[in-house]
Design an enzyme around this catalytic site. Sequence first.
Site, PDB file in Angstrom:
ATOM      1  NE  ARG A  66      45.000  17.958  50.898  1.00  0.00           N
ATOM      2  CZ  ARG A  66      44.332  19.086  51.147  1.00  0.00           C
ATOM      3  NH1 ARG A  66      43.793  19.277  52.321  1.00  0.00           N
ATOM      4  NH2 ARG A  66      44.210  20.001  50.227  1.00  0.00           N
ATOM      5  CG  HIS A 110      29.144  25.800  53.186  1.00  0.00           C
ATOM      6  ND1 HIS A 110      30.431  25.820  52.690  1.00  0.00           N
ATOM      7  CD2 HIS A 110      28.321  26.001  52.126  1.00  0.00           C
ATOM      8  CE1 HIS A 110      30.384  26.016  51.379  1.00  0.00           C
ATOM      9  NE2 HIS A 110      29.119  26.119  51.018  1.00  0.00           N
TER      10      HIS A 110
HETATM   11  C1  GAR Z   1      32.165  32.369  57.249  1.00  0.00           C
HETATM   12  O1  GAR Z   1      31.305  33.048  56.391  1.00  0.00           O
HETATM   13  C2  GAR Z   1      32.032  30.881  57.064  1.00  0.00           C
HETATM   14  O2  GAR Z   1      30.732  30.469  56.749  1.00  0.00           O
HETATM   15  C3  GAR Z   1      32.953  30.637  55.914  1.00  0.00           C
HETATM   16  O3  GAR Z   1      34.050  31.464  56.141  1.00  0.00           O
HETATM   17  C4  GAR Z   1      33.617  32.624  56.854  1.00  0.00           C
HETATM   18  C5  GAR Z   1      34.524  32.792  58.052  1.00  0.00           C
HETATM   19  O4  GAR Z   1      34.303  34.010  58.692  1.00  0.00           O
HETATM   20  N1  GAR Z   1      33.313  29.267  55.832  1.00  0.00           N
HETATM   21  C6  GAR Z   1      33.545  28.639  54.684  1.00  0.00           C
HETATM   22  O5  GAR Z   1      33.483  29.175  53.605  1.00  0.00           O
HETATM   23  C7  GAR Z   1      33.899  27.168  54.841  1.00  0.00           C
HETATM   24  N2  GAR Z   1      33.825  26.515  53.588  1.00  0.00           N
HETATM   25  P1  GAR Z   1      34.826  34.229  60.169  1.00  0.00           P
HETATM   26  O6  GAR Z   1      36.313  33.880  60.174  1.00  0.00           O
HETATM   27  O7  GAR Z   1      34.603  35.675  60.441  1.00  0.00           O
HETATM   28  O8  GAR Z   1      34.050  33.322  61.087  1.00  0.00           O
END
Ligand code: GAR
Length: 197
Positions: A66, A110
């Site tokens: 990482r 989130h």
């Molecule tokens: C979004 O819903 C965001 O909240 C989530 O991924 C999606 C990305 O959509 N994030 C997480 O789950 C982080 N833990 P996008 O690529 O269309 O913005």
Amino acid sequence: MIRRVAILISGAGSNMEALVRSMVRDHPARPVVVVSNTPDAAGLARADALGVPAACVDHRPFGADRAGFEAALDAALAPHRPDLIALAGFMRVLTPCFVDRHAGRILNIHPSLLPKYPGLHTHQRALDAGDTQAGCTVHEVTAALDAGPILGQGRVPVLPGDTVQTLAARVRDMEHRLYPAVLRRRCADMRRPLMLP
Ligand code: GAR
């Protein structure tokens, strides 16, 4: 002072696009780079179309290293001198070392009303629990997963017959309102959490 914002993505990049589209005219920030940890993220082409430099730092060759991945990520970010790093659907957990290096300057969105449902499968968990409200949270990133100070939340109803897909779409629409609004406030050093609607 104009803030320089780097945006990290892993997928579609719809939140990235909402952020980029918001940073225009008198906005106190500008997008400087979009970085994906996966080469097939649709958001990379989207960033390109929006005229924002896009780069990929593939995490896979680094395996369990990482720190190595994050060193490469830092190397991709550094020439763009970001003041803020906005995680927008970035699906890698960052190490405490990376978070410390950028302490107080990383934001994340989130898809739940934190502290409810940190981690994955947030919509399924909200449906399983019979929640009548769902939503999204923008928070400062700290070493603890999805647990940093909350900068804003957007609520949406859970409707009868909702599926993961319908609920996710409603939450996503709220994300596109919330994240740009919180970013703007953050650039103005407004720390009081924003609650939508
Ligand atoms: C979004 O819903 C965001 O909240 C989530 O991924 C999606 C990305 O959509 N994030 C997480 O789950 C982080 N833990 P996008 O690529 O269309 O913005």
